[in-house]
Structures are given as structure tokens and as C-alpha cells.
Scaffold this motif. Structure first.
Motif, PDB file in Angstrom:
ATOM      1  N   UNK A 239      41.057  27.708  40.893  1.00  0.00           N
ATOM      2  CA  UNK A 239      40.285  27.501  39.664  1.00  0.00           C
ATOM      3  C   UNK A 239      40.045  28.814  38.918  1.00  0.00           C
ATOM      4  N   UNK A 240      40.029  29.910  39.640  1.00  0.00           N
ATOM      5  CA  UNK A 240      39.919  31.223  39.000  1.00  0.00           C
ATOM      6  C   UNK A 240      41.273  31.717  38.509  1.00  0.00           C
ATOM      7  N   UNK A 241      42.342  31.034  38.891  1.00  0.00           N
ATOM      8  CA  UNK A 241      43.680  31.432  38.472  1.00  0.00           C
ATOM      9  C   UNK A 241      44.406  32.287  39.494  1.00  0.00           C
TER      10      UNK A 241
ATOM     11  N   UNK B  32      38.348  29.398  49.011  1.00  0.00           N
ATOM     12  CA  UNK B  32      37.304  29.875  48.103  1.00  0.00           C
ATOM     13  C   UNK B  32      36.959  31.331  48.424  1.00  0.00           C
ATOM     14  N   UNK B  33      36.411  32.041  47.442  1.00  0.00           N
ATOM     15  CA  UNK B  33      35.969  33.408  47.723  1.00  0.00           C
ATOM     16  C   UNK B  33      34.967  33.472  48.870  1.00  0.00           C
TER      17      UNK B  33
ATOM     18  N   UNK C 199      31.559  41.867  44.636  1.00  0.00           N
ATOM     19  CA  UNK C 199      31.980  42.864  43.643  1.00  0.00           C
ATOM     20  C   UNK C 199      33.337  43.453  44.019  1.00  0.00           C
ATOM     21  N   UNK C 200      33.497  43.784  45.292  1.00  0.00           N
ATOM     22  CA  UNK C 200      34.767  44.349  45.750  1.00  0.00           C
ATOM     23  C   UNK C 200      35.892  43.315  45.672  1.00  0.00           C
ATOM     24  N   UNK C 201      35.579  42.066  46.003  1.00  0.00           N
ATOM     25  CA  UNK C 201      36.587  41.012  45.912  1.00  0.00           C
ATOM     26  C   UNK C 201      37.009  40.810  44.463  1.00  0.00           C
TER      27      UNK C 201
ATOM     28  N   UNK D  14      29.006  37.579  39.898  1.00  0.00           N
ATOM     29  CA  UNK D  14      27.802  36.753  39.850  1.00  0.00           C
ATOM     30  C   UNK D  14      28.176  35.270  39.749  1.00  0.00           C
ATOM     31  N   UNK D  15      29.226  34.970  38.990  1.00  0.00           N
ATOM     32  CA  UNK D  15      29.698  33.586  38.906  1.00  0.00           C
ATOM     33  C   UNK D  15      30.181  33.097  40.272  1.00  0.00           C
TER      34      UNK D  15
END
Length: 87
Positions: A37-39, A69-70, A8-10, A25-26
Motif C-alpha cells: 500500500x505504500x508502494x 507490514x512495517x 524513522x530509520x525504516x 508518523x503515518x
């Protein structure tokens, strides 16, 4: 503030640093999706790293700005934060 950075914070940091709206959540359901990929480009990630360095009042690991990646980013930042702050 929590001892560990959450998805959530990220997601909020991605919004403030790069103007990207990403559903935490994604990110949780698809951990292999890259920042690209998230831009989020390298400059946006650098902005997130800078924000966290200001928040924690110390530098993050050099590899933080190269995370793909996150999930990789959170693993790196949270491991480093916990071990160095004793939180």
C-alpha cells in the motif's frame, strides 16, 4: 546507530532503497497498512534487508523479506537484533 531499528530509520531506508517517501508518523498511526500500500514491492524490501545486513554485518532472519507490514518487519528485525547482539 540505535540498537533497534525505528520507524524513522525504516522510512529513510524506504526512501534510499525504493525512492518512496513515507511519513514515519503515518506508519506508527496505521500499523496495519502493508508495504504494498505504500508502494514498496518485494524488490524494494529485499534492498532494505540487504542494507540492514550490511549495517549489522550478519544476515537477517529469512522471514524479514516476507514481512507484509512495517510493524511486522520492525518486530522481526528488532527482536532478532536484540537477542543476537546482546544490545
Amino acid at each position: 546507530m540505535t540498537a533497534q531499528l525505528t520507524l524513522d530509520e525504516l522510512a529513510a531506508l524506504m526512501k534510499s532503497a525504493a525512492g518512496l517517501t513515507v511519513d514515519p508518523e503515518e506508519m506508527a498511526n496505521r500499523p496495519e497498512v502493508t508495504f504494498a500500500e505504500y508502494g514498496l514491492d518485494s524488490l524494494g524490501l529485499l534492498g532494505i534487508v540487504g542494507e540492514l545486513e550490511n549495517r549489522y554485518e550478519r544476515p537477517l532472519p529469512d522471514d524479514a523479506e516476507r514481512a507484509k507490514t512495517p510493524r511486522d518487519f520492525l518486530d522481526l528485525v528488532n527482536t532478532d537484533t536484540v537477542t543476537t547482539t546482546g544490545a
